[in-house]
Write a protein that holds these residues in place. Sequence first.
Motif, PDB file in Angstrom:
ATOM      1  N   ILE A 119       6.884 -23.403  13.296  1.00 16.75           N
ATOM      2  CA  ILE A 119       5.781 -22.909  14.129  1.00 16.75           C
ATOM      3  C   ILE A 119       4.658 -23.925  14.095  1.00 16.75           C
ATOM      4  N   GLU A 120       4.514 -24.662  15.161  1.00 16.19           N
ATOM      5  CA  GLU A 120       3.554 -25.765  15.201  1.00 16.19           C
ATOM      6  C   GLU A 120       2.119 -25.276  15.058  1.00 16.19           C
ATOM      7  N   GLU A 121       1.836 -24.049  15.521  1.00 17.41           N
ATOM      8  CA  GLU A 121       0.465 -23.550  15.505  1.00 17.41           C
ATOM      9  C   GLU A 121      -0.078 -23.338  14.098  1.00 17.41           C
ATOM     10  N   VAL A 122       0.803 -23.151  13.104  1.00 11.41           N
ATOM     11  CA  VAL A 122       0.333 -22.860  11.751  1.00 11.41           C
ATOM     12  C   VAL A 122       0.311 -24.098  10.857  1.00 11.41           C
ATOM     13  N   ARG A 123       0.647 -25.257  11.402  1.00 14.82           N
ATOM     14  CA  ARG A 123       0.700 -26.462  10.582  1.00 14.82           C
ATOM     15  C   ARG A 123      -0.673 -26.928  10.128  1.00 14.82           C
ATOM     16  N   ASP A 124      -1.718 -26.470  10.809  1.00 17.15           N
ATOM     17  CA  ASP A 124      -3.078 -26.829  10.420  1.00 17.15           C
ATOM     18  C   ASP A 124      -3.701 -25.800   9.482  1.00 17.15           C
ATOM     19  N   ASN A 125      -2.916 -24.805   9.085  1.00 17.43           N
ATOM     20  CA  ASN A 125      -3.402 -23.785   8.151  1.00 17.43           C
ATOM     21  C   ASN A 125      -3.324 -24.342   6.733  1.00 17.43           C
ATOM     22  N   ASP A 126      -4.469 -24.752   6.167  1.00 16.63           N
ATOM     23  CA  ASP A 126      -4.486 -25.399   4.853  1.00 16.63           C
ATOM     24  C   ASP A 126      -3.958 -24.497   3.756  1.00 16.63           C
ATOM     25  N   THR A 127      -4.284 -23.210   3.836  1.00 10.15           N
ATOM     26  CA  THR A 127      -3.836 -22.280   2.795  1.00 10.15           C
ATOM     27  C   THR A 127      -2.316 -22.189   2.753  1.00 10.15           C
ATOM     28  N   LEU A 128      -1.694 -22.048   3.912  1.00 12.34           N
ATOM     29  CA  LEU A 128      -0.233 -21.944   3.967  1.00 12.34           C
ATOM     30  C   LEU A 128       0.432 -23.246   3.557  1.00 12.34           C
ATOM     31  N   VAL A 129      -0.162 -24.390   3.941  1.00 10.61           N
ATOM     32  CA  VAL A 129       0.402 -25.685   3.566  1.00 10.61           C
ATOM     33  C   VAL A 129       0.351 -25.875   2.054  1.00 10.61           C
ATOM     34  N   LYS A 130      -0.784 -25.532   1.433  1.00 12.04           N
ATOM     35  CA  LYS A 130      -0.900 -25.652  -0.024  1.00 12.04           C
ATOM     36  C   LYS A 130       0.070 -24.700  -0.728  1.00 12.04           C
ATOM     37  N   LEU A 131       0.197 -23.491  -0.188  1.00 13.50           N
ATOM     38  CA  LEU A 131       1.106 -22.507  -0.786  1.00 13.50           C
ATOM     39  C   LEU A 131       2.539 -22.999  -0.742  1.00 13.50           C
ATOM     40  N   ARG A 132       2.967 -23.545   0.383  1.00 18.50           N
ATOM     41  CA  ARG A 132       4.351 -23.995   0.491  1.00 18.50           C
ATOM     42  C   ARG A 132       4.618 -25.188  -0.411  1.00 18.50           C
ATOM     43  N   LEU A 133       3.621 -26.051  -0.631  1.00 18.13           N
ATOM     44  CA  LEU A 133       3.802 -27.183  -1.543  1.00 18.13           C
ATOM     45  C   LEU A 133       4.022 -26.707  -2.979  1.00 18.13           C
ATOM     46  N   ILE A 134       3.239 -25.719  -3.394  1.00 17.67           N
ATOM     47  CA  ILE A 134       3.382 -25.187  -4.750  1.00 17.67           C
ATOM     48  C   ILE A 134       4.723 -24.493  -4.919  1.00 17.67           C
ATOM     49  N   LEU A 135       5.100 -23.655  -3.945  1.00 16.19           N
ATOM     50  CA  LEU A 135       6.339 -22.895  -4.057  1.00 16.19           C
ATOM     51  C   LEU A 135       7.562 -23.806  -4.057  1.00 16.19           C
ATOM     52  N   ILE A 136       7.544 -24.856  -3.229  1.00 23.04           N
ATOM     53  CA  ILE A 136       8.670 -25.782  -3.181  1.00 23.04           C
ATOM     54  C   ILE A 136       8.893 -26.418  -4.546  1.00 23.04           C
ATOM     55  N   ARG A 137       7.815 -26.719  -5.267  1.00 21.92           N
ATOM     56  CA  ARG A 137       7.952 -27.386  -6.558  1.00 21.92           C
ATOM     57  C   ARG A 137       8.394 -26.439  -7.667  1.00 21.92           C
ATOM     58  N   PHE A 138       8.409 -25.134  -7.376  1.00 21.86           N
ATOM     59  CA  PHE A 138       8.956 -24.166  -8.327  1.00 21.86           C
ATOM     60  C   PHE A 138      10.471 -24.042  -8.203  1.00 21.86           C
ATOM     61  N   SER A 139      11.059 -24.706  -7.224  1.00 18.84           N
ATOM     62  CA  SER A 139      12.493 -24.576  -6.976  1.00 18.84           C
ATOM     63  C   SER A 139      13.355 -24.901  -8.194  1.00 18.84           C
ATOM     64  N   PRO A 140      13.105 -26.003  -8.935  1.00 20.34           N
ATOM     65  CA  PRO A 140      13.940 -26.279 -10.116  1.00 20.34           C
ATOM     66  C   PRO A 140      13.861 -25.197 -11.180  1.00 20.34           C
ATOM     67  N   LEU A 141      12.687 -24.570 -11.343  1.00 18.37           N
ATOM     68  CA  LEU A 141      12.577 -23.476 -12.313  1.00 18.37           C
ATOM     69  C   LEU A 141      13.406 -22.277 -11.874  1.00 18.37           C
ATOM     70  N   ALA A 142      13.419 -22.008 -10.577  1.00 17.13           N
ATOM     71  CA  ALA A 142      14.233 -20.907 -10.063  1.00 17.13           C
ATOM     72  C   ALA A 142      15.715 -21.153 -10.300  1.00 17.13           C
ATOM     73  N   ASP A 143      16.131 -22.411 -10.217  1.00 15.75           N
ATOM     74  CA  ASP A 143      17.536 -22.742 -10.476  1.00 15.75           C
ATOM     75  C   ASP A 143      17.930 -22.422 -11.914  1.00 15.75           C
ATOM     76  N   LEU A 144      16.995 -22.537 -12.837  1.00 20.06           N
ATOM     77  CA  LEU A 144      17.282 -22.190 -14.231  1.00 20.06           C
ATOM     78  C   LEU A 144      17.568 -20.695 -14.371  1.00 20.06           C
ATOM     79  N   ILE A 145      16.891 -19.879 -13.555  1.00 18.89           N
ATOM     80  CA  ILE A 145      17.162 -18.440 -13.575  1.00 18.89           C
ATOM     81  C   ILE A 145      18.585 -18.169 -13.097  1.00 18.89           C
TER      82      ILE A 145
END
Length: 282
Positions: free
Chosen positions: A224-250
Motif C-alpha cells: 500500500i503505497e499510501e502508508v509508506r510515509d507513515n513513520d510509526t508503521l515503518v518503525k514498527l515493521r523494522l522492529i518486528l522484522i528483527r524479532f524474526s530470529p527469536l521467533a524461530d527459536l520458539i
Amino acid sequence: MESNNHSNVTSHNNSTDNPYYGEPHIIYVMTCVIISIGLPLTLVAIYSLYSQVKNDHVAPIYIINLLISDIFQFCCMIVKVAKPDWKIYRIFSDIHLIGLLVSIGFMVCIALERYLIIAWPLWYHVRRTIKISLVVCVVVWTLPLVFVLSVYFWVEFKAVITILGVLLLAPFPLLIFFLGGTLKSLSAAISVSSDEKRRIVGMLVLVLLIYTLLFLPTIIVFLIEEVRDNDTLVKLRLILIRFSPLADLILYVFIRKGAINKLLASLCCCRMDSDDNSRSSA
C-alpha cells in the motif's frame, strides 16, 4: 529488509534505516538486545541438533537450515550496529534480506512437513528422503539469492517493493491451508500419537501467529503505497522484522520432542508446589 530507490532493495534512499544515518535510537537499542539474546540461544540450539546427529538421531534438516539463516541475520545485525561504511552497510543489508527470505522459506517447509505427517502420513514416510530434503534446501537458499542479485539490475524501485510484498504475502494462504488441512485430518491420523498431534497443531498455529504479527506491517507498507510515509508503521515493521530470529527459536522448541511436555510438566509442578504451600500455610 530496508530499501533503496535504485540498485539496492535493502537500503533506503534517505538512509533512514541505518543506526547512524537517521534510524531512531530505540530501534538501534532493540537490535542490540535481540542480538545479545538471540545469537547465544541460536548457537546452543544448533549445538543441540548437532549432538542429535552425533548420537545417530535424525535431526530435522529444515530447522537446522532455519537456524543457520538466523545466524546470517544476526551477523548482519552486528555489522550494522558496528556503524560500518555506507557501502558495507548496503551489502550486509542485502545479505540480511537473503537470510530473512530463506528463513521464511524454511518456515513454510516446516509447516508443510508437519501438515504431511498428519494429512498424508503413509505418503510422507514413503516419499520422505534425504535427497528430496536436500534439493528443497538448495532451492530455498538459491531463490532469495537470485532475487536479490537481480535487484541490482532492476530500474523500477516500486516494482521491486511490490514484488517483495507479494513474496511476503504468499506464505499466508499456504500456512492457513496447512493448519486447516491438519485440523481436518486429525481424526484420521491413527499412526500419530495424541501428544504428537497436539504439538504439531500448536506449532502450525504458532507459525501462523508469528508470521501475522511480524510480517503484516511490512506487507502493508510494501503493498500500500499510501502508508509508506507513515513513520510509526515503518518503525514498527523494522522492529518486528528483527524479532524474526527469536521467533524461530520458539519454533525450534515446539519441534523438539518432549520440550513442550517438559515445560508444561514444570509449570504444573510449580503450580502444585504453590498450592501445597498455600494449603500448609492455611
